[in-house]
Design an enzyme around this catalytic site. Structure first.
Site, PDB file in Angstrom:
ATOM      1  CB  SER A  52      47.799  47.072  26.427  1.00 40.94           C
ATOM      2  OG  SER A  52      46.816  48.565  26.251  1.00 40.94           O
ATOM      3  CE  LYS A  82      47.874  49.573  22.957  1.00 35.20           C
ATOM      4  NZ  LYS A  82      47.220  48.638  21.911  1.00 35.20           N
ATOM      5  CE  LYS A  97      44.231  50.412  25.628  1.00 31.10           C
ATOM      6  NZ  LYS A  97      43.626  50.501  24.407  1.00 31.10           N
ATOM      7  CG  ASP A 146      45.304  52.749  21.828  1.00 34.07           C
ATOM      8  OD1 ASP A 146      45.514  53.658  20.497  1.00 34.07           O
ATOM      9  OD2 ASP A 146      44.918  51.011  21.649  1.00 34.07           O
ATOM     10  CD  GLU A 166      47.569  51.308  19.254  1.00 30.21           C
ATOM     11  OE1 GLU A 166      47.833  50.734  19.926  1.00 30.21           O
ATOM     12  OE2 GLU A 166      46.553  50.489  18.683  1.00 30.21           O
ATOM     13  CG  ASP A 219      43.247  49.311  17.122  1.00 29.45           C
ATOM     14  OD1 ASP A 219      43.324  48.481  16.294  1.00 29.45           O
ATOM     15  OD2 ASP A 219      43.648  48.863  18.229  1.00 29.45           O
ATOM     16  CE  LYS A 262      43.466  45.616  19.083  1.00 32.30           C
ATOM     17  NZ  LYS A 262      42.669  46.506  19.245  1.00 32.30           N
ATOM     18  N   GLY A 283      46.086  43.402  20.341  1.00 29.80           N
ATOM     19  CA  GLY A 283      45.418  42.220  20.927  1.00 29.80           C
ATOM     20  C   GLY A 283      43.906  43.001  21.628  1.00 29.80           C
TER      21      GLY A 283
HETATM   22  O1  OSB Z   1      43.208  49.599  21.140  1.00 33.24           O
HETATM   23  O2  OSB Z   1      44.234  48.018  21.598  1.00 33.24           O
HETATM   24  C1  OSB Z   1      42.831  48.400  21.753  1.00 33.24           C
HETATM   25  C2  OSB Z   1      41.972  46.213  24.301  1.00 33.24           C
HETATM   26  C3  OSB Z   1      40.090  46.224  23.720  1.00 33.24           C
HETATM   27  C4  OSB Z   1      40.549  46.332  23.213  1.00 33.24           C
HETATM   28  C5  OSB Z   1      41.289  47.492  22.335  1.00 33.24           C
HETATM   29  C6  OSB Z   1      42.445  47.854  22.013  1.00 33.24           C
HETATM   30  C7  OSB Z   1      43.291  47.161  23.459  1.00 33.24           C
HETATM   31  C8  OSB Z   1      44.575  47.068  24.140  1.00 33.24           C
HETATM   32  C9  OSB Z   1      44.333  45.389  24.768  1.00 33.24           C
HETATM   33  O3  OSB Z   1      44.690  47.714  24.131  1.00 33.24           O
HETATM   34  C10 OSB Z   1      45.681  44.889  24.257  1.00 33.24           C
HETATM   35  C11 OSB Z   1      45.035  43.249  24.849  1.00 33.24           C
HETATM   36  O4  OSB Z   1      46.903  43.697  25.702  1.00 33.24           O
HETATM   37  O5  OSB Z   1      45.384  42.624  24.704  1.00 33.24           O
HETATM   38 MG    MG Z   2      44.392  50.104  20.020  1.00 28.64          MG
END
Ligand code: OSB
Ligand code: MG
Length: 376
Positions: A143, A169, A171, A196, A221, A246, A270, A298
């Site tokens: 991510s 992925k 953001k 995402d 996402e 999510d 998650k 994650g």
């Molecule tokens: O939206 O998936 C998410 C991290 C913190 C809060 C929300 C998200 C995330 C990530 C990181 O996208 C995922 C990771 O590599 O732990």
């Molecule tokens: Mg997410």
């Protein structure tokens, strides 16, 4: 699927710690930037030995309503005492014991994981075997946070592709969506790519979001708010790109509702967000029965939660690469002695008892900023 039993344990105390662990680089999402991972680590002391868990809340209530201080308060004041009040506890009973307390799923998940770990270590069973894992390696996605500009993003993504990550992925947020996605797609051809939004849009943005259809993404996402199941369904009907949820997936019930409403074609699971690894497994089972693809999300986990995520992601329904990346994607020093590494684009599912990782006590002490023991 082989699923094994976990022993009952007599809980003696819970030790809670707040850790501050520096990140290798700032992590920016539509809701903010983090430079230090503030996280709560749980140690369950039992008659059968210790168990470790992680409460994946962040410092502020931006991703979800939970945050460090809310989790700390509810865990020390209500959740840990409720568990310590029992003569003995089996892991599958934890969720039921904590059920009267509304919400606070990340806090509950962290305590449940510590009980699971203690119990499984006592019986010599791995969490992976207990959950029903069918793989010993899982494909690893990464991510990638929002960068200074699209060209910086292309550079950062290139680094991860060089390391071998099999899915990217990125953001996105309003103003940093179409151009960022186009830049990565144009630079690297047909790599497995998804975006995402972390709830940064509304249904008024449907025309903008449909521009994402040009990039052949695996999914988009959580474009809308946590409680927007109906709006997500409306949006999903307008997009070619599959919608993945999510934040909205807070429970098996929410998963059922999202499926019934056609709010999502793909589910991000998650454990923290749904109240624990056992609830996560139930959601997996529901989705597997209905051919709904799932992947493991994650929360910048330490080696504790990362080991557990690798175990969860080894279940048969996890057909898309998840956000279970190597520890060094976030941390120069982790709190386990053998942090997860990338091997040919995959991470290894731990096979030792419980989480299958050992705590690096020096690192744990170094990163601890607050500590409290809750006794019977
Ligand atoms: O939206 O998936 C998410 C991290 C913190 C809060 C929300 C998200 C995330 C990530 C990181 O996208 C995922 C990771 O590599 O732990
Ligand atoms: Mg997410």
């Amino acid at each position: 699927m082989t699923r094994t039993e976990a022993a009952r344990v007599q809980l003696q105390e819970f030790e809670l710690r707040v850790l501050h662990i520096p990140l290798v680089a700032p992590f920016t999402t539509s809701f903010g930037t983090e430079t230090v991972r503030e996280v709560i680590i749980v140690r369950a002391l039992t008659d059968a030995g210790d168990g470790w868990g992680e409460i994946v809340t962040q410092a502020a209530p931006l991703y979800s309503s939970e945050y460090t201080q809310s989790a700390w308060d509810v865990a020390s004041r209500y959740l840990a005492p409720a568990l310590l009040g029992r003569e003995s506890v089996a892991p599958h009973e934890v969720a039921g014991i904590l059920e009267p307390f509304v919400g606070h799923r990340m806090a509950k998940a962290g305590l449940e994981l510590a009980v699971l770990d203690a119990s499984l270590r006592a019986t010599g069973t791995s969490l992976a075997a207990h959950l029903g894992a069918v793989k010993d390696m899982i494909p690893s996605g990464v991510s990638v946070g929002i960068q200074r500009d699209p060209s910086a993003l292309v550079d950062v993504v290139g680094g991860y592709l060089d390391e071998g990550y099999v899915r990217i992925k990125i953001k996105i947020k309003p103003g940093r969506d179409i151009d960022d996605t186009a830049a990565v797609r144009n630079a690297y051809g047909d790599i497995p790519l998804q975006v995402d939004a972390n709830s940064a849009y509304t249904l008024a943005d449907v025309d903008l979001l449909s521009q994402l259809d040009a990039f052949d993404l695996l999914l988009v996402e959580q474009p809308l708010q946590e409680d927007d199941l109906v709006d997500h369904a409306t949006l999903a009907a307008r997009l070619k790109t599959p919608v993945c949820l999510d934040e909205s997936i807070t429970s098996l019930k929410a998963t059922r509702d999202a499926h019934a409403l056609r709010s999502a074609a793909v589910i991000n699971i998650k454990a923290g967000r749904v109240g624990g690894y056992l609830a996560a497994r139930d959601i997996h089972d529901f989705c597997l029965d209905r051919d709904i693809p799932v992947w493991c999300g994650g929360m910048l986990e330490t080696g504790i939660g990362r080991a557990a995520n690798a175990a969860l992601a080894a279940l048969p329904g996890f057909t898309l690469p998840g956000d279970v990346s190597a520890s060094d994607r976030f941390y120069t020093r982790d709190i386990v002695t053998e942090p997860i590494v990338l091997e040919d684009g995959h991470v290894r599912v731990p096979t030792g008892p419980g989480l299958g990782v050992e705590i690096d006590r020096d690192a744990l002490e170094n990163f601890t900023v607050v500590r409290e023991t809750v006794r019977r």
